[in-house]
Design a protein around this motif. Structure first.
Motif, short mmCIF file in Angstrom:
data_model
loop_
_atom_site.label_atom_id
_atom_site.label_comp_id
_atom_site.label_asym_id
_atom_site.label_seq_id
_atom_site.Cartn_x
_atom_site.Cartn_y
_atom_site.Cartn_z
N ALA A 118 23.22 19.15 11.30
CA ALA A 118 23.00 19.57 12.52
C ALA A 118 22.58 18.30 13.50
CB ALA A 118 22.57 20.83 13.14
N GLY A 119 21.61 17.73 13.05
CA GLY A 119 20.91 16.69 13.76
C GLY A 119 19.90 15.94 12.96
N GLU A 120 19.06 15.08 13.53
CA GLU A 120 18.03 14.39 12.93
C GLU A 120 16.74 15.17 12.80
OE1 GLU A 120 15.65 10.14 13.52
OE2 GLU A 120 17.09 11.02 14.92
N VAL A 121 16.22 15.37 11.65
CA VAL A 121 14.99 15.98 11.22
C VAL A 121 13.85 14.85 11.40
CG1 VAL A 121 13.47 16.99 9.35
CG2 VAL A 121 16.07 17.67 9.64
N THR A 122 12.97 15.05 12.34
CA THR A 122 12.39 13.87 12.67
C THR A 122 10.72 14.18 12.04
OG1 THR A 122 11.83 15.07 14.82
CG2 THR A 122 13.26 13.21 14.90
N GLN A 123 10.38 15.28 11.79
CA GLN A 123 9.12 15.60 11.32
C GLN A 123 9.25 17.00 10.31
OE1 GLN A 123 6.23 16.13 14.42
NE2 GLN A 123 4.59 16.52 13.09
N VAL A 124 8.39 16.79 9.33
CA VAL A 124 8.35 17.91 8.51
C VAL A 124 6.81 17.83 7.86
CG1 VAL A 124 9.08 18.87 6.06
CG2 VAL A 124 10.60 17.52 7.52
N ASN A 125 6.02 18.86 8.29
CA ASN A 125 4.60 19.10 7.83
C ASN A 125 4.77 20.40 7.13
OD1 ASN A 125 3.80 17.02 9.53
ND2 ASN A 125 3.67 18.30 11.09
N THR A 126 3.83 20.40 6.06
CA THR A 126 3.47 21.55 5.09
C THR A 126 2.18 21.96 5.03
OG1 THR A 126 5.46 20.95 3.69
CG2 THR A 126 3.87 22.66 2.86
#
Length: 264
Positions: A118-126
């Motif tokens: 759907a778009g651009e994933v700019t950040q992923v935190n776990t």
């Protein structure tokens, strides 16, 4: 003579472009696969870890609502991973949205892939929390209370002819049962946290607003802002008015005393 030279030049540019792009793409895929392998190994080594993921995606403003609904529909349809919608927010005025999901670990990746389409994933935190000690303590408390309740039930059978003992045992049994149910619920919640992941998704709009949109947004709230400003001015005057009256009443006596003191 120029044609062989041009061909060699084009070939060199093509090879340089491959050298510049291919390692980056491979590195990104390799890092993603390595991250998944590390997470899987960590889950196997410690089954009492609770995972919470926070993901931020940037989309075109007119696509945020559709992507927001698409993720909710995908969650509702994912019965296999027991996806549950915990919270949803959509602000059409400022083009922002958010979702909070509870889902099995296997269902996180498909949701992220759908979001990436759907778009651009700019950040992923776990964020990972170790609940081993809390779960062990909760299980011990459940076992202890269960054993104590069973002893009370056995004692109740033996004291069938003693009314006073039956009343005391019944009161203690009711209290123990309530504590046992509460401890069982706490333990079930902790087990749910380690068996299910929390996935937080934030949708942001690309910064491509038209020149007039912020102006129109301000004009739409002009009357409300004006009324709030007028109300604050009236409130300020209400606070200042008694002080002005008191200072006015004190001014003339103080002035008279000041003049007398100057003449002395």
């Amino acid at each position: 003579m120029l044609k062989p030279f041009v061909r060699r030049l084009m070939l060199a540019v093509f090879m340089l472009s491959l050298a510049a792009c291919s390692p980056t793409e491979y590195s990104g895929r390799a890092q993603g696969d390595a991250s998944l392998r590390a997470e899987s190994a960590q889950r196997e080594s410690n089954p009492y870890l609770a995972y919470e993921h926070s993901v931020r995606a940037r989309l075109q403003e007119d696509k945020i609502a559709a992507a927001h609904q698409q993720i909710m529909d995908a969650c509702a349809a994912d019965r296999e991973n027991q996806c549950t919608l915990l919270d949803a927010e959509l602000n059409r005025e400022y083009a922002r949205a958010s979702l909070r999901l509870r889902i099995k670990p296997a269902g996180v990746k498909p949701i992220l892939e759908l979001l990436a389409q759907a778009g651009e994933v700019t950040q992923v935190n776990t964020h990972v929390e170790d609940l081993a000690a809390a779960i062990v303590d909760a299980e011990k408390q459940v076992e202890m209370l269960t054993s104590y309740r069973d002893r009370l039930l056995e004692l109740e059978k033996r004291s069938a002819d003693n009314i006073d003992s039956l009343i005391k045992i019944a009161s203690q049994l009711a209290q123990t049962q309530a504590e046992l149910e509460r401890a069982t619920g706490d333990n079930a919640y902790l087990l749910q946290r380690v068996n299910m992941d929390i996935l937080n998704i934030s949708f942001d709009a690309e910064h491509n607003e038209s020149f007039w949109k912020p102006i129109s947004r301000s004009l739409s709230s002009f009357s409300e802002d004006l009324s709030e400003a007028i109300s604050e001015v009236i409130t300020a005057v209400a606070y200042l008015l008694p002080w002005l009256v008191m200072l006015t009443l004190l001014f003339f006596p103080l002035r008279f005393i000041w003049r007398k003191l100057r003449k002395l």
